[in-house]
Design a protein around this motif. Structure first.
Motif, PDB file in Angstrom:
ATOM      1  N   TRP A  46      78.440  30.995  60.448  1.00 26.25           N
ATOM      2  CA  TRP A  46      79.023  29.654  60.548  1.00 26.25           C
ATOM      3  C   TRP A  46      78.424  28.856  61.703  1.00 26.25           C
ATOM      4  O   TRP A  46      78.375  27.633  61.643  1.00 26.25           O
ATOM      5  CB  TRP A  46      80.543  29.745  60.676  1.00 26.25           C
ATOM      6  CG  TRP A  46      81.092  30.671  59.639  1.00 26.25           C
ATOM      7  CD1 TRP A  46      81.693  31.868  59.857  1.00 26.25           C
ATOM      8  CD2 TRP A  46      81.032  30.498  58.220  1.00 26.25           C
ATOM      9  NE1 TRP A  46      82.018  32.452  58.661  1.00 26.25           N
ATOM     10  CE2 TRP A  46      81.625  31.630  57.637  1.00 26.25           C
ATOM     11  CE3 TRP A  46      80.526  29.512  57.385  1.00 26.25           C
ATOM     12  CZ2 TRP A  46      81.734  31.786  56.268  1.00 26.25           C
ATOM     13  CZ3 TRP A  46      80.643  29.676  56.013  1.00 26.25           C
ATOM     14  CH2 TRP A  46      81.242  30.794  55.465  1.00 26.25           C
ATOM     15  N   ALA A  64      84.007  29.138  65.123  1.00 24.12           N
ATOM     16  CA  ALA A  64      83.250  29.845  64.086  1.00 24.12           C
ATOM     17  C   ALA A  64      83.730  31.293  63.898  1.00 24.12           C
ATOM     18  O   ALA A  64      83.873  31.736  62.750  1.00 24.12           O
ATOM     19  CB  ALA A  64      81.761  29.792  64.387  1.00 24.12           C
ATOM     20  N   VAL A  67      86.777  31.591  61.585  1.00 23.73           N
ATOM     21  CA  VAL A  67      86.521  31.588  60.139  1.00 23.73           C
ATOM     22  C   VAL A  67      86.286  33.015  59.659  1.00 23.73           C
ATOM     23  O   VAL A  67      86.828  33.432  58.623  1.00 23.73           O
ATOM     24  CB  VAL A  67      85.309  30.685  59.808  1.00 23.73           C
ATOM     25  CG1 VAL A  67      84.950  30.769  58.342  1.00 23.73           C
ATOM     26  CG2 VAL A  67      85.576  29.255  60.212  1.00 23.73           C
ATOM     27  N   ASN A  68      85.513  33.781  60.414  1.00 17.15           N
ATOM     28  CA  ASN A  68      85.288  35.176  60.047  1.00 17.15           C
ATOM     29  C   ASN A  68      86.572  35.989  60.127  1.00 17.15           C
ATOM     30  O   ASN A  68      86.796  36.885  59.311  1.00 17.15           O
ATOM     31  CB  ASN A  68      84.208  35.793  60.928  1.00 17.15           C
ATOM     32  CG  ASN A  68      82.834  35.309  60.563  1.00 17.15           C
ATOM     33  OD1 ASN A  68      82.597  34.883  59.437  1.00 17.15           O
ATOM     34  ND2 ASN A  68      81.926  35.365  61.507  1.00 17.15           N
ATOM     35  N   VAL A  70      89.610  34.864  59.547  1.00 20.21           N
ATOM     36  CA  VAL A  70      90.395  34.522  58.361  1.00 20.21           C
ATOM     37  C   VAL A  70      89.835  35.226  57.128  1.00 20.21           C
ATOM     38  O   VAL A  70      90.596  35.735  56.294  1.00 20.21           O
ATOM     39  CB  VAL A  70      90.435  32.988  58.164  1.00 20.21           C
ATOM     40  CG1 VAL A  70      90.998  32.617  56.810  1.00 20.21           C
ATOM     41  CG2 VAL A  70      91.247  32.342  59.269  1.00 20.21           C
ATOM     42  N   LEU A  71      88.523  35.292  57.007  1.00 17.53           N
ATOM     43  CA  LEU A  71      87.920  35.997  55.880  1.00 17.53           C
ATOM     44  C   LEU A  71      88.249  37.488  55.909  1.00 17.53           C
ATOM     45  O   LEU A  71      88.534  38.092  54.867  1.00 17.53           O
ATOM     46  CB  LEU A  71      86.410  35.782  55.875  1.00 17.53           C
ATOM     47  CG  LEU A  71      85.939  34.383  55.525  1.00 17.53           C
ATOM     48  CD1 LEU A  71      84.433  34.270  55.696  1.00 17.53           C
ATOM     49  CD2 LEU A  71      86.355  34.004  54.124  1.00 17.53           C
TER      50      LEU A  71
END
Length: 83
Positions: A46, A64, A67-68, A70-71
């Motif tokens: 990201w 950034a 985001v990882n 959350v994934l």
């Protein structure tokens, strides 16, 4: 999968705390412009995508890895529901 998420969140918390300590010179540390370097590998891909989209500022590097995270959370829940 739960442990992967917890280890990632722990590394993320340590990297953000090092960024804050190095940026503001807390705890007797000198101000260091490279204090956020540990956030970069945690936020891949990201960080690269944000750079190519022209996004600038420290918030891209700080958010950034979120985001990882959350994934990883979504993958954990999917794996838990499949078992």
């Amino acid at each position: 999968m739960k442990w992967v998420l917890f280890v990632f969140l722990g590394l993320y918390a340590v990297a953000v705390s090092l960024l804050v300590i190095g940026t503001f010179g807390l705890l007797g540390q000198e101000r260091d412009p490279l204090s956020g370097i540990f956030l970069l590998p945690l936020g891949l891909p990201w960080n690269l995508l944000g750079d190519r989209l022209g996004l600038e500022g420290p918030w891209v590097a700080i958010l950034a890895p979120a985001v990882n995270a959350v994934l990883l959370l979504l993958l954990w829940r999917r794996a838990a529901s499949a078992s």
